[in-house]
Design a protein around this motif. Sequence first.
Motif, mmCIF file in Angstrom:
data_model
loop_
_atom_site.group_PDB
_atom_site.id
_atom_site.type_symbol
_atom_site.label_atom_id
_atom_site.label_comp_id
_atom_site.label_asym_id
_atom_site.label_seq_id
_atom_site.Cartn_x
_atom_site.Cartn_y
_atom_site.Cartn_z
ATOM 1 N N UNK A 1 0.827 -1.207 0.000
ATOM 2 C CA UNK A 1 0.000 0.000 0.000
ATOM 3 C C UNK A 1 0.862 1.258 0.000
ATOM 4 N N UNK A 2 1.883 1.266 0.834
ATOM 5 C CA UNK A 2 2.792 2.418 0.903
ATOM 6 C C UNK A 2 3.518 2.597 -0.431
ATOM 7 N N UNK A 3 3.994 1.499 -0.994
ATOM 8 C CA UNK A 3 4.734 1.562 -2.259
ATOM 9 C C UNK A 3 3.843 2.029 -3.413
ATOM 10 N N UNK A 4 2.600 1.583 -3.435
ATOM 11 C CA UNK A 4 1.669 2.006 -4.491
ATOM 12 C C UNK A 4 1.433 3.513 -4.400
ATOM 13 N N UNK B 1 9.962 3.093 -8.357
ATOM 14 C CA UNK B 1 8.837 2.820 -7.463
ATOM 15 C C UNK B 1 7.922 1.747 -8.062
ATOM 16 N N UNK B 2 7.713 1.803 -9.365
ATOM 17 C CA UNK B 2 6.878 0.798 -10.030
ATOM 18 C C UNK B 2 7.511 -0.593 -9.919
ATOM 19 N N UNK B 3 8.843 -0.666 -10.063
ATOM 20 C CA UNK B 3 9.538 -1.953 -9.901
ATOM 21 C C UNK B 3 9.378 -2.467 -8.476
ATOM 22 N N UNK C 1 6.930 -1.834 -6.379
ATOM 23 C CA UNK C 1 5.549 -2.305 -6.224
ATOM 24 C C UNK C 1 5.428 -3.722 -6.756
ATOM 25 N N UNK C 2 6.000 -3.980 -7.917
ATOM 26 C CA UNK C 2 5.914 -5.312 -8.516
ATOM 27 C C UNK C 2 6.653 -6.355 -7.674
ATOM 28 N N UNK C 3 7.801 -5.999 -7.131
ATOM 29 C CA UNK C 3 8.552 -6.920 -6.268
ATOM 30 C C UNK C 3 7.731 -7.302 -5.035
ATOM 31 N N UNK C 4 7.131 -6.308 -4.400
ATOM 32 C CA UNK C 4 6.332 -6.581 -3.205
ATOM 33 C C UNK C 4 5.106 -7.409 -3.577
ATOM 34 N N UNK C 5 4.482 -7.084 -4.700
ATOM 35 C CA UNK C 5 3.309 -7.832 -5.147
ATOM 36 C C UNK C 5 3.668 -9.305 -5.383
ATOM 37 N N UNK C 6 4.811 -9.556 -5.999
ATOM 38 C CA UNK C 6 5.250 -10.936 -6.233
ATOM 39 C C UNK C 6 5.527 -11.660 -4.914
ATOM 40 N N UNK C 7 6.193 -10.972 -3.976
ATOM 41 C CA UNK C 7 6.464 -11.568 -2.664
ATOM 42 C C UNK C 7 5.161 -11.914 -1.959
ATOM 43 N N UNK C 8 4.218 -10.988 -1.991
ATOM 44 C CA UNK C 8 2.930 -11.210 -1.340
ATOM 45 C C UNK C 8 2.225 -12.424 -1.931
#
Length: 160
Positions: A19-22, A57-59, A61-68
């Motif tokens: 959420x913070x990263x987005x 920042x977009x990268x 977000x994608x890293x965190x999304x993949x981890x999640x």
Amino acid sequence: MNKQQVLQRIIETLKVDLDVAVRAAQTAYETATHEENIAENKYDTLGLEASYLAAGQARRVEEIRQSLTLYQNLSLKPFDQVLGIRSGDLIVLESASGLEQHLFLGPDAAGLKVTVEGTLVTVITSRAPLGQTLLGKFDGDELDINVNRSQQSFQITHVL
């Protein structure tokens, strides 16, 4: 504390981080595309710098999304007395000086720290030297690991 509690806390933390990263990525994008940041000469680089930040920042977000996603799909299994430590296990190490360290061997998000029932748990992966060393080990095994060019000894005191 059990593995399910740790996994749930990791997922909660990753959701907050996402959420913070987005929001940060959206702010960076808006800055990069704002009409006031259009370069007026070759030395005016605010828009360019903002676009680099937005891309980074977009990268993130994608890293965190993949981890999640990896953690949401992680199937926890009881510790296997035949195979030893593997991904999804919660490990307690004790140093030679008696300090305990709680580790969760996960698929991603290395370095993430979560607190469960007042205990700090650090996420590691099998890609890290410590994670590689732990794979296949059992309760009571001793490890010698090089940390910052110094040899450190640990004993595995508990695995869940």
